[in-house]
Design a protein around this motif. Structure first.
Motif, PDB file in Angstrom:
ATOM      1  N   GLU A 197      17.685   0.722  14.385  1.00  0.00           N
ATOM      2  CA  GLU A 197      17.716   0.071  13.067  1.00  0.00           C
ATOM      3  C   GLU A 197      17.712  -1.454  13.160  1.00  0.00           C
ATOM      4  OE1 GLU A 197      21.430   0.387  10.844  1.00  0.00           O
ATOM      5  OE2 GLU A 197      22.217   1.620  12.462  1.00  0.00           O
ATOM      6  N   ASN A 198      18.275  -1.996  14.247  1.00  0.00           N
ATOM      7  CA  ASN A 198      18.299  -3.464  14.376  1.00  0.00           C
ATOM      8  C   ASN A 198      16.887  -4.021  14.594  1.00  0.00           C
ATOM      9  OD1 ASN A 198      21.049  -3.415  14.099  1.00  0.00           O
ATOM     10  ND2 ASN A 198      21.379  -3.201  16.319  1.00  0.00           N
ATOM     11  N   SER A 220       5.062  -1.794   3.071  1.00  0.00           N
ATOM     12  CA  SER A 220       5.588  -1.308   4.346  1.00  0.00           C
ATOM     13  C   SER A 220       4.809  -0.058   4.726  1.00  0.00           C
ATOM     14  CB  SER A 220       7.077  -1.012   4.200  1.00  0.00           C
ATOM     15  OG  SER A 220       7.548  -0.427   5.387  1.00  0.00           O
ATOM     16  N   VAL A 221       4.230  -0.095   5.930  1.00  0.00           N
ATOM     17  CA  VAL A 221       3.315   0.983   6.333  1.00  0.00           C
ATOM     18  C   VAL A 221       3.966   1.830   7.418  1.00  0.00           C
ATOM     19  CG1 VAL A 221       1.092   1.445   7.413  1.00  0.00           C
ATOM     20  CG2 VAL A 221       1.295  -0.335   5.665  1.00  0.00           C
ATOM     21  N   VAL A 226       5.657  12.450   8.714  1.00  0.00           N
ATOM     22  CA  VAL A 226       5.663  13.172   9.989  1.00  0.00           C
ATOM     23  C   VAL A 226       6.746  12.668  10.959  1.00  0.00           C
ATOM     24  CG1 VAL A 226       4.294  13.786  12.033  1.00  0.00           C
ATOM     25  CG2 VAL A 226       3.158  13.624   9.808  1.00  0.00           C
ATOM     26  N   LEU A 227       6.882  11.340  11.078  1.00  0.00           N
ATOM     27  CA  LEU A 227       7.679  10.785  12.173  1.00  0.00           C
ATOM     28  C   LEU A 227       9.106  10.385  11.768  1.00  0.00           C
ATOM     29  CD1 LEU A 227       5.003   8.335  13.665  1.00  0.00           C
ATOM     30  CD2 LEU A 227       5.528  10.656  14.440  1.00  0.00           C
ATOM     31  N   ASP A 228      10.066  10.736  12.605  1.00  0.00           N
ATOM     32  CA  ASP A 228      11.449  10.303  12.383  1.00  0.00           C
ATOM     33  C   ASP A 228      11.570   8.785  12.425  1.00  0.00           C
ATOM     34  OD1 ASP A 228      12.745  12.630  11.898  1.00  0.00           O
ATOM     35  OD2 ASP A 228      14.172  12.413  13.561  1.00  0.00           O
ATOM     36  N   SER A 229      10.875   8.173  13.392  1.00  0.00           N
ATOM     37  CA  SER A 229      10.956   6.711  13.515  1.00  0.00           C
ATOM     38  C   SER A 229      10.485   6.062  12.209  1.00  0.00           C
ATOM     39  CB  SER A 229      10.122   6.219  14.701  1.00  0.00           C
ATOM     40  OG  SER A 229       8.794   6.657  14.564  1.00  0.00           O
ATOM     41  N   SER A 230       9.518   6.665  11.554  1.00  0.00           N
ATOM     42  CA  SER A 230       9.027   6.118  10.278  1.00  0.00           C
ATOM     43  C   SER A 230      10.031   6.334   9.150  1.00  0.00           C
ATOM     44  CB  SER A 230       7.698   6.770   9.889  1.00  0.00           C
ATOM     45  OG  SER A 230       6.641   6.241  10.647  1.00  0.00           O
ATOM     46  N   ARG A 231      10.733   7.453   9.206  1.00  0.00           N
ATOM     47  CA  ARG A 231      11.735   7.695   8.148  1.00  0.00           C
ATOM     48  C   ARG A 231      12.879   6.682   8.259  1.00  0.00           C
ATOM     49  NH1 ARG A 231       9.560  13.224   8.316  1.00  0.00           N
ATOM     50  NH2 ARG A 231      10.531  13.699  10.319  1.00  0.00           N
ATOM     51  N   LEU A 232      13.257   6.370   9.491  1.00  0.00           N
ATOM     52  CA  LEU A 232      14.282   5.336   9.676  1.00  0.00           C
ATOM     53  C   LEU A 232      13.735   3.970   9.237  1.00  0.00           C
ATOM     54  CD1 LEU A 232      17.099   4.537  10.695  1.00  0.00           C
ATOM     55  CD2 LEU A 232      16.102   4.209  12.980  1.00  0.00           C
ATOM     56  N   TRP A 233      12.483   3.713   9.583  1.00  0.00           N
ATOM     57  CA  TRP A 233      11.803   2.479   9.189  1.00  0.00           C
ATOM     58  C   TRP A 233      11.924   2.281   7.677  1.00  0.00           C
ATOM     59  CZ3 TRP A 233       9.096  -1.191  12.126  1.00  0.00           C
ATOM     60  CH2 TRP A 233       8.305  -2.095  11.403  1.00  0.00           C
ATOM     61  N   ARG A 234      11.561   3.319   6.940  1.00  0.00           N
ATOM     62  CA  ARG A 234      11.560   3.253   5.477  1.00  0.00           C
ATOM     63  C   ARG A 234      12.963   2.971   4.935  1.00  0.00           C
ATOM     64  NH1 ARG A 234       7.637   6.812   1.602  1.00  0.00           N
ATOM     65  NH2 ARG A 234       5.953   6.212   2.988  1.00  0.00           N
ATOM     66  N   LYS A 235      13.949   3.667   5.517  1.00  0.00           N
ATOM     67  CA  LYS A 235      15.340   3.515   5.053  1.00  0.00           C
ATOM     68  C   LYS A 235      15.809   2.062   5.255  1.00  0.00           C
ATOM     69  CE  LYS A 235      19.861   5.630   6.118  1.00  0.00           C
ATOM     70  NZ  LYS A 235      20.562   4.553   6.764  1.00  0.00           N
ATOM     71  N   VAL A 236      15.554   1.525   6.453  1.00  0.00           N
ATOM     72  CA  VAL A 236      16.036   0.171   6.762  1.00  0.00           C
ATOM     73  C   VAL A 236      15.282  -0.865   5.921  1.00  0.00           C
ATOM     74  CG1 VAL A 236      16.291  -1.563   8.573  1.00  0.00           C
ATOM     75  CG2 VAL A 236      16.775   0.841   9.083  1.00  0.00           C
ATOM     76  N   VAL A 237      13.981  -0.675   5.766  1.00  0.00           N
ATOM     77  CA  VAL A 237      13.189  -1.615   4.967  1.00  0.00           C
ATOM     78  C   VAL A 237      13.716  -1.640   3.524  1.00  0.00           C
ATOM     79  CG1 VAL A 237      10.886  -2.037   3.979  1.00  0.00           C
ATOM     80  CG2 VAL A 237      11.121  -1.519   6.428  1.00  0.00           C
ATOM     81  N   GLU A 238      14.080  -0.455   3.007  1.00  0.00           N
ATOM     82  CA  GLU A 238      14.623  -0.420   1.639  1.00  0.00           C
ATOM     83  C   GLU A 238      15.947  -1.169   1.536  1.00  0.00           C
ATOM     84  OE1 GLU A 238      14.462   3.645   0.275  1.00  0.00           O
ATOM     85  OE2 GLU A 238      12.310   3.404  -0.125  1.00  0.00           O
ATOM     86  N   LEU A 249       8.423  -4.288  -3.258  1.00  0.00           N
ATOM     87  CA  LEU A 249       8.195  -3.464  -2.060  1.00  0.00           C
ATOM     88  C   LEU A 249       7.448  -2.194  -2.451  1.00  0.00           C
ATOM     89  CD1 LEU A 249       8.731  -2.449   0.884  1.00  0.00           C
ATOM     90  CD2 LEU A 249      10.901  -1.521   0.025  1.00  0.00           C
ATOM     91  N   GLU A 250       6.422  -1.867  -1.668  1.00  0.00           N
ATOM     92  CA  GLU A 250       5.835  -0.538  -1.807  1.00  0.00           C
ATOM     93  C   GLU A 250       5.693   0.068  -0.423  1.00  0.00           C
ATOM     94  OE1 GLU A 250       1.887  -0.759  -3.542  1.00  0.00           O
ATOM     95  OE2 GLU A 250       1.043  -1.487  -1.674  1.00  0.00           O
ATOM     96  N   HIS A 251       5.720   1.390  -0.347  1.00  0.00           N
ATOM     97  CA  HIS A 251       5.524   2.076   0.925  1.00  0.00           C
ATOM     98  C   HIS A 251       4.132   2.688   0.925  1.00  0.00           C
ATOM     99  CE1 HIS A 251       9.770   1.744   1.905  1.00  0.00           C
ATOM    100  NE2 HIS A 251      10.043   2.157   0.674  1.00  0.00           N
ATOM    101  N   MET A 252       3.520   2.712   2.092  1.00  0.00           N
ATOM    102  CA  MET A 252       2.186   3.317   2.182  1.00  0.00           C
ATOM    103  C   MET A 252       2.070   4.022   3.522  1.00  0.00           C
ATOM    104  SD  MET A 252      -1.470   1.407   1.590  1.00  0.00           S
ATOM    105  CE  MET A 252      -1.249   1.017  -0.129  1.00  0.00           C
ATOM    106  N   LEU A 253       1.491   5.202   3.519  1.00  0.00           N
ATOM    107  CA  LEU A 253       1.278   5.905   4.787  1.00  0.00           C
ATOM    108  C   LEU A 253       0.118   5.239   5.528  1.00  0.00           C
ATOM    109  CD1 LEU A 253       1.704   9.578   3.538  1.00  0.00           C
ATOM    110  CD2 LEU A 253       3.359   8.192   4.832  1.00  0.00           C
ATOM    111  N   VAL A 254       0.219   5.240   6.842  1.00  0.00           N
ATOM    112  CA  VAL A 254      -0.730   4.451   7.628  1.00  0.00           C
ATOM    113  C   VAL A 254      -2.176   4.912   7.461  1.00  0.00           C
ATOM    114  CG1 VAL A 254      -0.296   5.786   9.755  1.00  0.00           C
ATOM    115  CG2 VAL A 254      -1.174   3.444   9.906  1.00  0.00           C
ATOM    116  N   ASP A 255      -2.402   6.215   7.316  1.00  0.00           N
ATOM    117  CA  ASP A 255      -3.788   6.680   7.150  1.00  0.00           C
ATOM    118  C   ASP A 255      -4.349   6.199   5.813  1.00  0.00           C
ATOM    119  OD1 ASP A 255      -1.872   8.347   6.018  1.00  0.00           O
ATOM    120  OD2 ASP A 255      -2.897  10.219   6.528  1.00  0.00           O
TER     121      ASP A 255
END
Ligand code: IPM
Ligand code: MG
Length: 391
Positions: A197-198, A220-221, A226-238, A249-255
Motif C-alpha cells: 500500500e505504501n 486510475s488504470v 482480475v488482479l488482487d494487486s489492482s484491487r488494492l491499487w483501487r482502494k489506496v487510490v480512493e 477521480l475515475e477508475h478504468m480497466l486497462v484494456d
C-alpha cells in the motif's frame, strides 16, 4: 589564436557575464548533470540536448557542469556489466541525470546472448531502483504543427489532446521475484506482481499533485476485475483521492483504457497506473501523437532529483546516421529544468524554441510531411539552439 588564449578569453568573458548577472540580482545556479549517452542513437540525441542546455545556461547566466557515465550496452562493452557501482555513485552525486537510450537489436546484438541480469535493460532497471525513481511522468501532447502525423481520424485528433501518464516505476512485475524452473520435464517461468500500500500511496500522491496543477482529473488504470494487486491499487487510490476534493477521480480497466486512448484521447488528463500497464499505455499514447520521437519523460524520487530520458528507445537501425529526432531528449532536458531545478522560465524557453522550429517547417525524418524541410539530428539541435531566447 592559440586554444589556450581562446579559453582564457572565454573564461574572462564568462566571469564577466557571471558578475553582471550577480549584480542584476538574477539567481545563478551551478547545475551538475550526469549524462548517460547510452547506446544506439543515444549519444547523438544527448549531444543535442547538451547544446540546448549550454545555450540556456549562457542566456540565463547559469553554469552547467556535465559528466558522462556509461550504462547499458556501452557499459557491458567497457566493464562487462550494464551498470557499475561507480556509475550509480556519480549519478547520485549529481543534481539530475540526463539519459539518451540504451539497448540494441535484440535478435542480432551479442548483448542479448548474455544472461538477463547482464543485458542492457538490467542497467536501466538497476539505476531506477538504485535512485528510487518510483514516479515516471510521460506527457503525450498533440502539437498543432504535427497534427498531420497523428494516425487518428481527424474528427478525433481535431480536438487535440494533452495527457500525462504517471507510471509507477520501481515495483510490480518488473521487480517481483522471477524464475524459470523445470517441473516434471516441463519448463515453467514465474514472474510475480507485488505492490504494497505504501508503494501505491506515494505514486498516487504524485498523480493527484500533478493533476491539481493541470486540469484536475485522474484516471486510475488497473485490472481490478482480475488482479488482487489492482484491487488494492483501487482502494489506496480512493483513500488518497479524499485529500484532493478538487480533483476528479475515475477508475478504468486497462484494456478499456487501451481502447479509449485511440477512441477519445482528449478525455484524459492524468492517467495513473502501475509499472507494466504504464509501459504499454505510454507507447500507445506516444504513437497517437504521431511521433514517439517527440515525447519526453521524467523519473522522479521523493525529492527533486530525477532522471530524464526520451520515451523512445535506442533505434539501433538508424544509429550513427545523424537522422534521429533529438526533440524528445531536448524536451526531457526542459522537464529537468522544470522539475529538478524549478527553472520554469528556462523550461518555457526550450519548449518555445521547439514550437518555433516546428512552426518554421523544420522536421526530422520521423515527423516529416509534405512541404516541410527535412533536417538531420545535429541540424535540428542547431536550429533549436538558435531559436532559444530569453523569455
Ligand atoms: C521504457 C522501456 C523500458 C521499460 C525497457 C527498456 C526496460 O520500454 O522505459 O518504457 O520497459 O520500462
Ligand atoms: Mg517502454
Amino acid at each position: 589564436m592559440s586554444s589556450e588564449a581562446f579559453f582564457d578569453i572565454a573564461f574572462l568573458w564568462y566571469q564577466h557575464s557571471y558578475a553582471v548577472y550577480e549584480q542584476k540580482g538574477v539567481e545563478i545556479m551551478e547545475l551538475h548533470i550526469t549524462c548517460i549517452p547510452g547506446d544506439g542513437i543515444g549519444p547523438e540525441i544527448v549531444a543535442e540536448a547538451k547544446k540546448v542546455l549550454v545555450k540556456i545556461a549562457s542566456v540565463y547566466g547559469h553554469k552547467m557542469v556535465f559528466e558522462d557515465i556509461l550504462m547499458g550496452g556501452a557499459s557491458i562493452d567497457a566493464y562487462g556489466v550494464p551498470l557499475t557501482d561507480e556509475a550509480v555513485a556519480k549519478a547520485k552525486a549529481a543534481d539530475a541525470v540526463l539519459m539518451g537510450s540504451i539497448g540494441g537489436d535484440t535478435t542480432t546484438s551479442p548483448w542479448y546472448k548474455l544472461p538477463p541480469n547482464l543485458r542492457p535493460e538490467a542497467g536501466l532497471l538497476g539505476i531506477r531502483k538504485a535512485l528510487n525513481l518510483f514516479a515516471n511522468l510521460r506527457p503525450a501532447v498533440l502539437y498543432d504543427e504535427l497534427a498531420g502525423a497523428c494516425p487518428l481520424k481527424e474528427e478525433i485528433s481535431g480536438q487535440g489532446f494533452d495527457l500525462l501518464i504517471m507510471r509507477e516505476l520501481t515495483g510490480g512485475l518488473y521487480f517481483g521475484e522471477r524464475k524459470t524452473i523445470e517441473e516434471n520435464g516441463v519448463l515453467k517461468a514465474i514472474d510475480t506482481l507485488t505492490y504494497d500500500e505504501n508503494e501505491i500511496r506515494r505514486i498516487a500522491v504524485k498523480g493527484f499533485d500533478i493533476a491539481r496543477k493541470r486540469r484536475g482529473k485522474v484516471t486510475s488504470v488497473d485490472k481490478a476485475n482480475v488482479l488482487d494487486s489492482s484491487r488494492l491499487w483501487r482502494k489506496v487510490v480512493e483513500e488518497v483521492a479524499k485529500d484532493y476534493p478538487e480533483v476528479t477521480l475515475e477508475h478504468m480497466l486497462v484494456d478499456n483504457c487501451a481502447m479509449q486512448l485511440v477512441k477519445d484521447p482528449a478525455q484524459f488528463d492524468v492517467i495513473l497506473t502501475e509499472n507494466m500497464f504504464g509501459d504499454i499505455l505510454s507507447d500507445e499514447a506516444s504513437m497517437v501523437t504521431g511521433s514517439i520521437g517527440m515525447l519526453a519523460s521524467a523519473s522522479l524520487n521523493d525529492s527533486k532529483f530525477g532522471l530524464y530520458e526520451p520515451s523512445h528507445g535506442s533505434a539501433p537501425d538508424i544509429a550513427g546516421k545523424d537522422i534521429a529526432n533529438p526533440i524528445a531528449t531536448v524536451l526531457s532536458a526542459a522537464m529537468m529544468l522544470r522539475y529538478s531545478f524549478d527553472l520554469d522560465r528556462e523550461a518555457d524557453a526550450v519548449e518555445a524554441a521547439v514550437k518555433q522550429v516546428l512552426k518554421e517547417g523544420f522536421r526530422t525524418g520521423d515527423i516529416m510531411s509534405e512541404g516541410c524541410k527535412r533536417v538531420g539530428c545535429s541540424e535540428m539541435g542547431d536550429l533549436l539552439v538558435s531559436r532559444i531566447n530569453r523569455l
